[in-house]
Enzyme design. Structure first.
Site, PDB file in Angstrom:
ATOM      1  N   HIS A 308     101.578  77.441  53.745  1.00 58.93           N
ATOM      2  CA  HIS A 308     102.597  76.717  54.515  1.00 58.93           C
ATOM      3  C   HIS A 308     103.295  77.689  55.447  1.00 58.93           C
ATOM      4  O   HIS A 308     103.505  78.843  55.090  1.00 58.93           O
ATOM      5  CB  HIS A 308     103.634  76.075  53.581  1.00 58.93           C
ATOM      6  CG  HIS A 308     104.436  75.026  54.269  1.00 58.93           C
ATOM      7  ND1 HIS A 308     105.559  75.323  55.007  1.00 58.93           N
ATOM      8  CD2 HIS A 308     104.257  73.699  54.366  1.00 58.93           C
ATOM      9  CE1 HIS A 308     106.027  74.205  55.522  1.00 58.93           C
ATOM     10  NE2 HIS A 308     105.268  73.209  55.162  1.00 58.93           N
ATOM     11  N   ASP A 366     100.757  68.475  50.213  1.00 57.51           N
ATOM     12  CA  ASP A 366      99.635  67.616  50.573  1.00 57.51           C
ATOM     13  C   ASP A 366      98.387  67.846  49.755  1.00 57.51           C
ATOM     14  O   ASP A 366      97.472  67.026  49.777  1.00 57.51           O
ATOM     15  CB  ASP A 366      99.363  67.727  52.073  1.00 57.51           C
ATOM     16  CG  ASP A 366     100.450  66.990  52.813  1.00 57.51           C
ATOM     17  OD1 ASP A 366     100.845  65.931  52.301  1.00 57.51           O
ATOM     18  OD2 ASP A 366     100.934  67.474  53.827  1.00 57.51           O
TER      19      ASP A 366
HETATM   20  N1  ACO Z   1      92.835  79.068  53.154  1.00 52.80           N
HETATM   21  C1  ACO Z   1      92.427  80.350  53.313  1.00 52.80           C
HETATM   22  N2  ACO Z   1      93.157  81.313  53.944  1.00 52.80           N
HETATM   23  C2  ACO Z   1      94.345  80.937  54.462  1.00 52.80           C
HETATM   24  C3  ACO Z   1      94.842  79.614  54.349  1.00 52.80           C
HETATM   25  C4  ACO Z   1      94.040  78.670  53.662  1.00 52.80           C
HETATM   26  N3  ACO Z   1      94.471  77.403  53.520  1.00 52.80           N
HETATM   27  N4  ACO Z   1      96.046  79.530  54.954  1.00 52.80           N
HETATM   28  C5  ACO Z   1      96.309  80.740  55.441  1.00 52.80           C
HETATM   29  N5  ACO Z   1      95.290  81.605  55.139  1.00 52.80           N
HETATM   30  C6  ACO Z   1      95.272  83.059  55.427  1.00 52.80           C
HETATM   31  C7  ACO Z   1      95.061  83.330  56.911  1.00 52.80           C
HETATM   32  O1  ACO Z   1      93.693  83.509  57.224  1.00 52.80           O
HETATM   33  C8  ACO Z   1      95.856  84.602  57.082  1.00 52.80           C
HETATM   34  O2  ACO Z   1      95.109  85.670  56.529  1.00 52.80           O
HETATM   35  P1  ACO Z   1      95.227  87.176  57.145  1.00 52.80           P
HETATM   36  O3  ACO Z   1      96.679  87.556  57.000  1.00 52.80           O
HETATM   37  O4  ACO Z   1      94.291  87.995  56.325  1.00 52.80           O
HETATM   38  O5  ACO Z   1      94.809  87.033  58.594  1.00 52.80           O
HETATM   39  C9  ACO Z   1      97.068  84.420  56.158  1.00 52.80           C
HETATM   40  O6  ACO Z   1      96.577  83.550  55.108  1.00 52.80           O
HETATM   41  C10 ACO Z   1      98.288  83.822  56.843  1.00 52.80           C
HETATM   42  O7  ACO Z   1      97.928  82.547  57.415  1.00 52.80           O
HETATM   43  P2  ACO Z   1      98.410  81.985  58.835  1.00 52.80           P
HETATM   44  O8  ACO Z   1      97.383  81.016  59.325  1.00 52.80           O
HETATM   45  O9  ACO Z   1      98.796  83.129  59.709  1.00 52.80           O
HETATM   46  O10 ACO Z   1      99.731  81.198  58.430  1.00 52.80           O
HETATM   47  P3  ACO Z   1     100.471  80.086  59.265  1.00 52.80           P
HETATM   48  O11 ACO Z   1     101.881  80.093  58.775  1.00 52.80           O
HETATM   49  O12 ACO Z   1     100.247  80.262  60.729  1.00 52.80           O
HETATM   50  O13 ACO Z   1      99.711  78.733  58.854  1.00 52.80           O
HETATM   51  C11 ACO Z   1      99.106  76.733  57.695  1.00 52.80           C
HETATM   52  C12 ACO Z   1     100.169  77.846  57.903  1.00 52.80           C
HETATM   53  C13 ACO Z   1      98.722  76.109  59.053  1.00 52.80           C
HETATM   54  C14 ACO Z   1      99.722  75.623  56.844  1.00 52.80           C
HETATM   55  C15 ACO Z   1      97.869  77.344  57.019  1.00 52.80           C
HETATM   56  O14 ACO Z   1      98.228  77.897  55.774  1.00 52.80           O
HETATM   57  C16 ACO Z   1      96.724  76.324  56.815  1.00 52.80           C
HETATM   58  O15 ACO Z   1      95.928  76.125  57.740  1.00 52.80           O
HETATM   59  N6  ACO Z   1      96.661  75.678  55.625  1.00 52.80           N
HETATM   60  C17 ACO Z   1      95.695  74.640  55.380  1.00 52.80           C
HETATM   61  C18 ACO Z   1      96.125  73.344  56.045  1.00 52.80           C
HETATM   62  C19 ACO Z   1      97.260  72.660  55.317  1.00 52.80           C
HETATM   63  O16 ACO Z   1      97.243  72.515  54.099  1.00 52.80           O
HETATM   64  N7  ACO Z   1      98.259  72.193  56.097  1.00 52.80           N
HETATM   65  C20 ACO Z   1      99.374  71.412  55.551  1.00 52.80           C
HETATM   66  C21 ACO Z   1     100.660  72.099  55.760  1.00 52.80           C
HETATM   67  S1  ACO Z   1     101.918  71.199  54.888  1.00 52.80           S
HETATM   68  C22 ACO Z   1     102.401  69.934  55.905  1.00 52.80           C
HETATM   69  O17 ACO Z   1     102.116  69.849  57.071  1.00 52.80           O
HETATM   70  C23 ACO Z   1     103.227  68.906  55.244  1.00 52.80           C
END
Ligand code: ACO
Length: 431
Positions: A308, A366
């Site tokens: 998140h 979610d």
């Molecule tokens: N699976 C695997 N790796 C992940 C995931 C994931 N779900 N989420 C983040 N990471 C990793 C990234 O690759 C990154 O790794 P690194 O530091 O080695 O490059 C690190 O964790 C940080 O992730 P970011 O994408 O920079 O975090 P950001 O805050 O931009 O993104 C997000 C948050 C979009 C929610 C992301 O975690 C994601 O895509 N999750 C899956 C989709 C999801 O569940 N969305 C619902 C959000 S809740 C809502 O809207 C109510």
């Protein structure tokens, strides 16, 4: 508003600028950069708004590090445990919990706005039967602007309030109708003797041939999920509603833009994506392989429902809903569904895996909401629609707050231009 300032100095030319520092009720100090360009000739750059506040708001407070989520000061845990969804809706819209009389009047108003204009039903026929319900929602909600000329003066607070009531009341009806269109069944009219959540389930699952008696556990789960999804301060879809509204667009158009933004799998579409992912993984024996894929930077696969932007320790909504999710899975006939077993195994493995623990990637709300909706027989394509029904309250609360804020201006971000420098037109024969 602010006594404190911060002085910034540009080391290359020595120009300085004093910028005011603000403090909200709680939370970090905020630097007002409004004078940065006029004082120093510099813009800020912050893709994804990691460190940028776009407005003042007194609706919802989040502390992502502590895992706090408060609606108008009330912790989400207390509201989830004790409140009804419409009570929370009243709180978000008006700022205070309603008295008994206020709540029954609010419920009456919402109940008597729940029908949709009969001609609106024709819009659904314009969609192919297999249209995604979110596509239908974007179109039908946007089209409401064509129906309510009596209350579209956005500068009139009473008109704004009526629009909010209409939207909160009609969203379940429109949502259920988009589902009925999808499965080829006749639309079911709302019933005034049912409460908000039970009425929605009735419009989804009743047919003209058979009454639907809502299961109390299903009503409880929907009430809880609606409360948890009702608002989340300046998330992507709410910011979209605010940005659309900042140009003085009408509330139905703003809401349609919010629904479109919510649809994306990185936001509200995640609960549908969770179920797609579980289907793709297929079996508990594949969990390790998919965990490895999620960790592989060369593989676009991500564990949907994990991580998140704001909650970096835990998602308080996930903690609340996890309990109910396990309760529902245990009590429902569908318990031995292998998909649920797979979900619980994935949760277990990811919570222990170093990659996910290090990056603070916990299951978000979610991850569980999709599993619960599936257990309630709500089809995957309706998950984000359910989210949209609940978030309508937050969208309308933010839109109303924004429209009454004297500091509100059209939203117009700047950019770093990375295109060509000036160049002259070349005739086509010389290119
Ligand atoms: N699976 C695997 N790796 C992940 C995931 C994931 N779900 N989420 C983040 N990471 C990793 C990234 O690759 C990154 O790794 P690194 O530091 O080695 O490059 C690190 O964790 C940080 O992730 P970011 O994408 O920079 O975090 P950001 O805050 O931009 O993104 C997000 C948050 C979009 C929610 C992301 O975690 C994601 O895509 N999750 C899956 C989709 C999801 O569940 N969305 C619902 C959000 S809740 C809502 O809207 C109510």
């Amino acid at each position: 508003m602010s006594e404190k300032t911060i002085t910034l100095t540009n080391n290359s030319d020595g120009r300085t600028v004093d910028l005011p520092l603000y403090k909200g009720t709680i939370g970090p100090e905020v630097m007002d950069i409004g004078k940065l360009y006029s004082g120093m000739g510099i813009f800020t750059y912050d893709p994804g708004f990691i460190a940028t506040g776009s407005c003042r708001s007194s609706i919802t407070y989040i502390d992502g590090d502590k895992g706090n989520l408060w609606y108008r000061g009330y912790p989400i845990e207390q509201l989830a445990e004790r409140a009804k969804f419409l009570e929370v809706a009243y709180l978000l819209l008006y700022g205070e919990l309603p008295s008994l009389d206020q709540l029954s009047e609010f419920e009456r108003i919402i109940r008597y706005h729940s029908m949709i204009n009969e001609t609106l039903k024709n819009f659904f026929d314009g969609f192919h039967f297999n249209a995604h319900p979110m596509a239908v929602m974007v179109g039908v909600v946007g089209s409401l602007s064509a129906f309510y000329h009596d209350s579209l003066d956005i500068n009139n607070p009473r008109h704004r309030e009526i629009s909010a009531h209409r939207m909160i009341a009609k969203m379940p009806t429109i949502a259920a109708a988009s589902y009925k269109h999808n499965v080829g069944e006749p639309f079911i009219y709302p019933r005034n003797d049912l409460d908000y959540c039970a009425n929605f389930l009735h419009m989804m699952f009743a047919t003209p041939c058979e009454e639907y008696v809502p299961d109390p556990l299903a009503v409880k789960a929907v009430n809880l999920l609606f409360i948890l999804h009702a608002d989340h301060e300046q998330n992507a879809s709410t910011s979209t509603v605010r940005l659309a509204g900042s140009s003085q667009a009408n509330p139905f158009a703003c809401l349609a833009s919010g629904i479109a933004s919510l649809w994306g799998p990185a936001h509200g579409g995640a609960n549908e994506a969770v179920l797609d992912m579980l289907r793709e993984i297929g079996d508990v024996s594949n969990v390790d392989k998919y965990i490895a894929k999620a960790k592989d930077k060369n593989d676009p696969f991500r564990l949907m429902g994990f991580g998140h932007r704001v909650y970096k320790n835990h998602d308080p909504r996930a903690t609340i809903i996890r309990k109910v999710c396990h309760e529902i899975l245990e009590s429902m006939a569908d318990t031995d569904n292998p998909m649920f077993e797979l979900a619980l195994r994935l949760e277990e493995v990811a919570l222990e895996d170093e990659y996910f623990v290090e990056r603070k990637l916990y299951p978000n709300v979610d991850f569980y909401s999709g599993i619960i909706y599936r257990a309630l027989n709500i089809p995957n394509s309706m998950f984000t629609v359910m989210f949209a029904i609940a978030r309508t309250v937050g969208w309308m609360a933010h839109w109303m707050e924004m429209m009454s804020d004297p500091q509100q201006r059209i939203g117009r971000p700047r950019q770093i231009y990375t295109g060509h420098d000036r160049r002259d037109y070349v005739g086509i024969e010389r290119r």
